[in-house]
Design an enzyme around this catalytic site. Structure first.
Site, PDB file in Angstrom:
ATOM      1  N   CYS A 107      -5.929  11.085   9.580  1.00  0.00           N
ATOM      2  CA  CYS A 107      -6.404   9.884   8.907  1.00  0.00           C
ATOM      3  C   CYS A 107      -6.247   8.727   9.879  1.00  0.00           C
ATOM      4  O   CYS A 107      -5.785   8.933  11.002  1.00  0.00           O
ATOM      5  CB  CYS A 107      -5.655   9.641   7.612  1.00  0.00           C
ATOM      6  SG  CYS A 107      -3.966   9.126   7.870  1.00  0.00           S
TER       7      CYS A 107
ATOM      8  N   ARG B 232      -5.408   2.086  -3.818  1.00  0.00           N
ATOM      9  CA  ARG B 232      -4.737   3.394  -3.801  1.00  0.00           C
ATOM     10  C   ARG B 232      -3.231   3.229  -4.031  1.00  0.00           C
ATOM     11  O   ARG B 232      -2.592   4.121  -4.555  1.00  0.00           O
ATOM     12  CB  ARG B 232      -4.937   4.074  -2.437  1.00  0.00           C
ATOM     13  CG  ARG B 232      -6.305   4.643  -2.209  1.00  0.00           C
ATOM     14  CD  ARG B 232      -6.317   5.412  -0.920  1.00  0.00           C
ATOM     15  NE  ARG B 232      -5.060   6.142  -0.789  1.00  0.00           N
ATOM     16  CZ  ARG B 232      -4.403   6.353   0.342  1.00  0.00           C
ATOM     17  NH1 ARG B 232      -4.881   5.911   1.465  1.00  0.00           N
ATOM     18  NH2 ARG B 232      -3.273   7.007   0.353  1.00  0.00           N
TER      19      ARG B 232
ATOM     20  N   ARG C 136      -3.610  12.950   1.067  1.00  0.00           N
ATOM     21  CA  ARG C 136      -2.754  13.925   1.754  1.00  0.00           C
ATOM     22  C   ARG C 136      -1.648  14.479   0.864  1.00  0.00           C
ATOM     23  O   ARG C 136      -1.265  15.630   0.976  1.00  0.00           O
ATOM     24  CB  ARG C 136      -2.053  13.253   2.930  1.00  0.00           C
ATOM     25  CG  ARG C 136      -2.887  12.955   4.093  1.00  0.00           C
ATOM     26  CD  ARG C 136      -1.998  12.368   5.155  1.00  0.00           C
ATOM     27  NE  ARG C 136      -0.988  13.328   5.570  1.00  0.00           N
ATOM     28  CZ  ARG C 136      -1.194  14.314   6.413  1.00  0.00           C
ATOM     29  NH1 ARG C 136      -2.375  14.477   6.953  1.00  0.00           N
ATOM     30  NH2 ARG C 136      -0.240  15.137   6.736  1.00  0.00           N
TER      31      ARG C 136
ATOM     32  N   ASP D 120       5.844   2.019   6.597  1.00  0.00           N
ATOM     33  CA  ASP D 120       4.946   1.523   5.551  1.00  0.00           C
ATOM     34  C   ASP D 120       5.049   0.010   5.341  1.00  0.00           C
ATOM     35  O   ASP D 120       4.279  -0.555   4.554  1.00  0.00           O
ATOM     36  CB  ASP D 120       5.206   2.251   4.224  1.00  0.00           C
ATOM     37  CG  ASP D 120       4.638   3.660   4.232  1.00  0.00           C
ATOM     38  OD1 ASP D 120       3.895   3.998   5.164  1.00  0.00           O
ATOM     39  OD2 ASP D 120       4.953   4.432   3.295  1.00  0.00           O
TER      40      ASP D 120
ATOM     41  N   LYS E 249       4.846   4.666  -5.832  1.00  0.00           N
ATOM     42  CA  LYS E 249       3.758   5.631  -5.595  1.00  0.00           C
ATOM     43  C   LYS E 249       4.279   6.894  -4.903  1.00  0.00           C
ATOM     44  O   LYS E 249       3.963   8.009  -5.297  1.00  0.00           O
ATOM     45  CB  LYS E 249       2.674   4.987  -4.724  1.00  0.00           C
ATOM     46  CG  LYS E 249       1.631   5.958  -4.218  1.00  0.00           C
ATOM     47  CD  LYS E 249       0.598   5.285  -3.347  1.00  0.00           C
ATOM     48  CE  LYS E 249       0.944   5.200  -1.892  1.00  0.00           C
ATOM     49  NZ  LYS E 249       0.835   6.468  -1.131  1.00  0.00           N
ATOM     50  N   ASN E 250       5.070   6.698  -3.864  1.00  0.00           N
ATOM     51  CA  ASN E 250       5.501   7.862  -3.080  1.00  0.00           C
ATOM     52  C   ASN E 250       6.592   8.677  -3.766  1.00  0.00           C
ATOM     53  O   ASN E 250       7.013   9.712  -3.254  1.00  0.00           O
ATOM     54  CB  ASN E 250       5.962   7.423  -1.681  1.00  0.00           C
ATOM     55  CG  ASN E 250       4.781   7.003  -0.819  1.00  0.00           C
ATOM     56  OD1 ASN E 250       3.633   7.110  -1.238  1.00  0.00           O
ATOM     57  ND2 ASN E 250       5.071   6.526   0.378  1.00  0.00           N
TER      58      ASN E 250
ATOM     59  N   ARG F 247      -1.187  13.468  12.071  1.00  0.00           N
ATOM     60  CA  ARG F 247      -0.455  13.945  10.895  1.00  0.00           C
ATOM     61  C   ARG F 247      -0.522  15.465  10.680  1.00  0.00           C
ATOM     62  O   ARG F 247      -1.145  15.961   9.734  1.00  0.00           O
ATOM     63  CB  ARG F 247      -0.926  13.191   9.652  1.00  0.00           C
ATOM     64  CG  ARG F 247      -0.814  11.691   9.844  1.00  0.00           C
ATOM     65  CD  ARG F 247      -1.136  10.931   8.603  1.00  0.00           C
ATOM     66  NE  ARG F 247      -0.042  10.913   7.647  1.00  0.00           N
ATOM     67  CZ  ARG F 247      -0.066  10.182   6.543  1.00  0.00           C
ATOM     68  NH1 ARG F 247      -1.095   9.441   6.254  1.00  0.00           N
ATOM     69  NH2 ARG F 247       0.958  10.219   5.719  1.00  0.00           N
TER      70      ARG F 247
HETATM   71  C1  UD1 Z   1       5.090   9.955   3.928  1.00  0.00           C
HETATM   72  C2  UD1 Z   1       4.562   8.806   3.112  1.00  0.00           C
HETATM   73  C3  UD1 Z   1       3.946   7.735   3.993  1.00  0.00           C
HETATM   74  C4  UD1 Z   1       4.946   7.296   5.058  1.00  0.00           C
HETATM   75  C5  UD1 Z   1       5.524   8.500   5.797  1.00  0.00           C
HETATM   76  C6  UD1 Z   1       6.641   8.125   6.746  1.00  0.00           C
HETATM   77  C7  UD1 Z   1       3.890   9.704   0.968  1.00  0.00           C
HETATM   78  C8  UD1 Z   1       2.763  10.056   0.050  1.00  0.00           C
HETATM   79  N1  UD1 Z   1       3.548   9.296   2.186  1.00  0.00           N
HETATM   80  O1  UD1 Z   1       3.981  10.520   4.617  1.00  0.00           O
HETATM   81  O2  UD1 Z   1       3.590   6.632   3.174  1.00  0.00           O
HETATM   82  O3  UD1 Z   1       4.295   6.448   5.980  1.00  0.00           O
HETATM   83  O4  UD1 Z   1       6.057   9.447   4.858  1.00  0.00           O
HETATM   84  O5  UD1 Z   1       7.646   7.449   6.061  1.00  0.00           O
HETATM   85  O6  UD1 Z   1       5.032   9.747   0.601  1.00  0.00           O
HETATM   86  N2  UD1 Z   1       5.080  15.321  11.242  1.00  0.00           N
HETATM   87  C9  UD1 Z   1       4.949  16.413  12.077  1.00  0.00           C
HETATM   88  N3  UD1 Z   1       4.803  17.644  11.507  1.00  0.00           N
HETATM   89  C10 UD1 Z   1       4.796  17.830  10.148  1.00  0.00           C
HETATM   90  C11 UD1 Z   1       4.949  16.707   9.318  1.00  0.00           C
HETATM   91  C12 UD1 Z   1       5.090  15.450   9.902  1.00  0.00           C
HETATM   92  O7  UD1 Z   1       4.961  16.283  13.307  1.00  0.00           O
HETATM   93  O8  UD1 Z   1       4.662  18.978   9.702  1.00  0.00           O
HETATM   94  C13 UD1 Z   1       5.239  13.983  11.847  1.00  0.00           C
HETATM   95  C14 UD1 Z   1       4.150  12.990  11.396  1.00  0.00           C
HETATM   96  O9  UD1 Z   1       2.971  13.107  12.165  1.00  0.00           O
HETATM   97  C15 UD1 Z   1       4.869  11.679  11.599  1.00  0.00           C
HETATM   98  C16 UD1 Z   1       6.302  11.994  11.203  1.00  0.00           C
HETATM   99  O10 UD1 Z   1       6.430  13.414  11.347  1.00  0.00           O
HETATM  100  O11 UD1 Z   1       4.826  11.307  12.957  1.00  0.00           O
HETATM  101  C17 UD1 Z   1       6.684  11.596   9.808  1.00  0.00           C
HETATM  102  O12 UD1 Z   1       5.718  12.087   8.893  1.00  0.00           O
HETATM  103  P1  UD1 Z   1       6.071  12.421   7.377  1.00  0.00           P
HETATM  104  O13 UD1 Z   1       7.414  11.862   7.054  1.00  0.00           O
HETATM  105  O14 UD1 Z   1       5.836  13.858   7.119  1.00  0.00           O
HETATM  106  O15 UD1 Z   1       4.960  11.563   6.617  1.00  0.00           O
HETATM  107  P2  UD1 Z   1       4.156  11.962   5.315  1.00  0.00           P
HETATM  108  O16 UD1 Z   1       4.968  12.823   4.425  1.00  0.00           O
HETATM  109  O17 UD1 Z   1       2.794  12.405   5.696  1.00  0.00           O
END
Ligand code: UD1
Length: 433
Positions: free
Chosen positions: A117, A403, A93, A311, A22-23, A122
């Site tokens: 969420c 999902r 997202r 995850d 999925k990701n 996030r």
């Molecule tokens: C993606 C995955 C999700 C997984 C996560 C971490 C998808 C669709 N989703 O989510 O399943 O749990 O990676 O492996 O692929 N952060 C910030 N600022 C930002 C972006 C992120 O502080 O601009 C923080 C987040 O709050 C979190 C950490 O960085 O604490 C990691 O988040 P991120 O790797 O970006 O997760 P997602 O891409 O949302």
């Protein structure tokens, strides 16, 4: 409304096929906005999130056609649309990834902020920081990120490490923008998750110039154009981990076909520490637990890849509730991602949450109850716990599960689980104040 009903206590046995990731497919679909010509994508998991991304792309002038259950044909037919509707971003997202692609290909974009969420706040600050460094003018107005690149995007040196380590989402957005930007972009502290590699490999096949795939330093030389390709998505490592845990938690024998052991190092290492007997080959992993096998408690901490994946945290917690001794789980990526703790305790687990830690007092006996799924991976964890809980477990809110897992209950049933999907009336839902 639908619920899953599980009669626990069956030992799972047999082989099961893992679906496409999925990701990986979600950023790949966002990447389709960048190309001219048709792309065919295979091994697409047939999931709610993928269908949502498909609808979102249609709104943005992309022809999206399913050909059978796991193959999609995608082609941009109109490239003047720049507004992503809130309707779709609200649901998922990952749709925020169209920002980088629209900006790179169409020079402007208006994409709703995804908001928080249940697993945490996030933020998207790193996404915006990266795009700004490439020359994008960005303002947040009326809940939307409005971005323009009147002179086109240019390459830049960008550090994407945040408080919680690298960010998958920010790396994806910046990578999507950089492949068509003028000149060279270097992303430092890029996320190294296999799904990011898969996107990079997909873009590379489309004609992008990317060096350092798989490393935290991605070097991208912008190109003029990208073309359509035929691509096969990697298997889902989190689904594979979930199915292996299903084998271990029922003390069964389960072979997960198409699982890539090289994507599962942290999970397999944790299994070894627990004492789960394992075998792995080129494209498969299996667990073999006899009645006599003795498991040990462990401590785990989630980290960005190649660390233990957040995850799979909830699912591993389900397993640890059945292992004697105290296990401590620390959530380093999403410190609030413990909504499943209270629900697992309803099944008789002994878990205490303290800040970003869950202290699991393991034991063999869980007993069935009605529980609520709070998010995608928490739902999977409740299913796993239900497989060993004595009696009947009823899981509500399973739309979360749909999902991200393709027909999970069918796969588990084929392994011998007693699990059914039931349609129920709204009145049977547990009401919370
Ligand atoms: C993606 C995955 C999700 C997984 C996560 C971490 C998808 C669709 N989703 O989510 O399943 O749990 O990676 O492996 O692929 N952060 C910030 N600022 C930002 C972006 C992120 O502080 O601009 C923080 C987040 O709050 C979190 C950490 O960085 O604490 C990691 O988040 P991120 O790797 O970006 O997760 P997602 O891409 O949302």
């Amino acid at each position: 409304m639908e619920e899953l009903v599980i009669e626990g206590g069956r030992r799972l046995q047999g082989a099961v096929q893992v679906s496409g990731a999925k990701n990986a497919i979600l950023p790949i679909l966002a990447g389709c906005l960048l190309a001219r010509g048709k792309s065919v994508i295979r091994n697409v998991p047939n999931l709610k999130d993928v269908r949502v991304m498909g609808e979102m792309l249609r709104e943005l002038g992309v022809k999206v056609r399913w050909q059978g259950e796991h193959r999609m044909e995608v082609e941009v037919v109109q490239d003047d649309r720049i507004e992503a509707p809130y309707e779709w971003v609200r649901q998922m997202r990952a749709s925020f990834w169209v920002l980088g692609a629209l900006l790179a290909r169409r020079g402007q974009a208006s994409v709703p902020l995804p908001g928080g969420c249940v697993i945490g706040v996030r933020p998207v600050d790193l996404h915006l920081k990266g795009l700004r460094a490439m020359g994008a003018e960005i303002e947040v107005r009326g809940g939307n990120v409005i971005a323009r690149a009147p002179q086109g995007l240019h390459g830049a040196e960008i550090y994407l490490g945040g408080h919680f380590g690298s960010s998958v989402g920010a790396t994806v957005n910046v990578l999507l923008a950089a492949v068509l930007a003028r000149g060279r972009t270097v992303i430092h502290s890029a996320a190294c998750e296999p799904e990011v590699d898969d996107l990079a490999n997909f873009l590379h096949l489309m004609g992008a110039q990317i060096r350092g795939i798989g490393s935290p330093r991605l070097e991208i030389e912008g190109v003029e154009d990208l073309h359509g390709v035929d691509y096969f998505v990697i298997p889902d490592r989190i689904e594979a981990a979930t199915l292996l845990i299903a084998g271990a938690i029922t003390r069964g024998d389960v072979k997960v076909v198409d699982a890539r052991p090289e994507h599962l190092f942290a999970i397999l290492d944790t299994f070894r520490e627990i004492g789960v007997p394992l075998e792995a080959g080129d494209r498969w992993v299996s667990v073999h637990c006899g009645e006599m096998v003795r498991f040990h408690s462990v401590d785990i901490t989630t980290h960005p890849y190649p660390g233990f994946p957040t995850d799979a945290q909830a699912q591993m917690m389900a397993l640890l509730t059945t292992v004697e001794g105290i296990s401590v789980i620390t959530e380093y990526i999403f410190p609030d991602r413990f909504m499943h703790v209270a629900e697992m305790n309803r099944l008789g687990a002994g878990i205490r949450k303290e800040n970003a830690h869950a202290i699991v007092e393991g034991q063999r006996r869980l007993s069935g109850a009605t529980v609520m799924a709070s998010d995608l991976r928490a739902s999977a964890a409740m299913v796993l716990a239900g497989l060993v809980a004595e009696g009947r477990t009823r899981i509500q809110n399973i739309e979360h599960l749909d999902r991200g897992y393709e027909r999970l209950e069918e796969k588990l049933r084929a392994l011998g689980a007693h699990i059914e999907r039931e349609k129920v009336g709204v009145e049977s839902a547990r009401i919370s104040a």
